[in-house]
Motif scaffolding. Structure first.
Motif, PDB file in Angstrom:
ATOM      1  N   GLY A  55      -2.528   3.771   5.702  1.00  0.00           N
ATOM      2  CA  GLY A  55      -2.486   2.354   5.193  1.00  0.00           C
ATOM      3  C   GLY A  55      -1.675   1.748   6.686  1.00  0.00           C
ATOM      4  N   ALA A  91      -9.208   1.168   1.339  1.00  0.00           N
ATOM      5  CA  ALA A  91      -8.572   2.298   2.564  1.00  0.00           C
ATOM      6  C   ALA A  91     -10.237   2.013   3.315  1.00  0.00           C
ATOM      7  CB  ALA A  91      -7.985   3.282   2.783  1.00  0.00           C
ATOM      8  N   TRP A 136       0.430  -0.946  -0.076  1.00  0.00           N
ATOM      9  CA  TRP A 136       0.254   0.114   0.158  1.00  0.00           C
ATOM     10  C   TRP A 136       0.946   1.625  -0.072  1.00  0.00           C
ATOM     11  CZ3 TRP A 136      -4.948   0.956  -0.715  1.00  0.00           C
ATOM     12  CH2 TRP A 136      -6.015   2.362  -0.068  1.00  0.00           C
TER      13      TRP A 136
END
Length: 211
Positions: free
Chosen positions: A79, A129, A17
């Motif tokens: 993230g 997310a 991420w």
């Protein structure tokens, strides 16, 4: 094998991420020295496939660039803190071209004929997310944070009213803002996450046989 929260490998899934967030930020910075006409999304050029990805490298003002790079940093930190799994990063990558493909839904007479910037793909990342925190994290705090991210995203889109006009004039910016890209980004992120989750679920139910 399980990994304790404080162990070095506990945050390993989030590296994918953070890598996507870093890639977007680097492309935005590198694009400052490239010819924008070859990179922006254009409504009259649907078959120039590179334009499905390259608008993220063009920004209209230094403030526009700084705000979007800051958005990359914020999503990267989010993230990393939430330890988002690798399939969330895959969904964000998939949502990248989907964000710009969605802009053609507005039709040839749209006020949005050219688009550049990272905001659409950032909205896609926020959608991914939020959904990932709801779906993949067992912590009640992470689920609550994911719900808050999604609620904030929905509220922002509702105030921008992209269904009424693809482009809006906002006091904070010296150029028209493509609010439609925010909506197509959020929608693209949600669709991409749903598709990737289906694939992950299928693989878990049907593991590959041992050789």
């Amino acid at each position: 094998m399980s990994v304790e929260a404080g162990a070095p490998g506990a945050r390993a899934p989030a590296r994918a991420w953070v890598s996507v967030a870093a890639l977007l930020a680097v492309l935005a910075l590198l694009g400052a020295g490239l010819p924008s006409d070859w990179l922006v999304w254009r409504r009259d050029a649907p078959l120039q496939l590179w334009r499905w990805w390259t608008p993220v490298a063009v920004h209209w003002t230094p403030g526009h660039l700084i705000a979007n790079v800051a958005g990359c940093a914020l999503l990267g930190w989010l993230g990393w803190s939430a330890r988002l799994p690798a399939h969330a990063a895959i969904a964000w990558l998939l949502a990248w071209p989907l964000t710009h493909l969605g802009l053609w839904l507005d039709g040839p007479d749209s006020a949005l004929q050219r688009y550049a910037g990272l905001s659409g793909v950032l909205h896609a990342g926020a959608a991914v997310a939020g959904l990932a925190m709801l779906a993949d994290r067992t912590s009640g705090a992470m689920r609550a944070l994911g719900a808050a991210v999604l609620a904030g995203l929905v509220w922002k889109l509702a105030t921008e009213k992209p269904w009424a006009a693809a482009v809006a004039t906002l006091e904070a910016w010296s150029f028209p803002v493509a609010v439609l890209a925010h909506a197509t980004g959020a929608l693209g992120g949600a669709c991409a996450f749903g598709l990737v989750r289906l694939c992950v679920g299928f693989r878990r139910r049907h593991p590959a046989p041992d050789p």
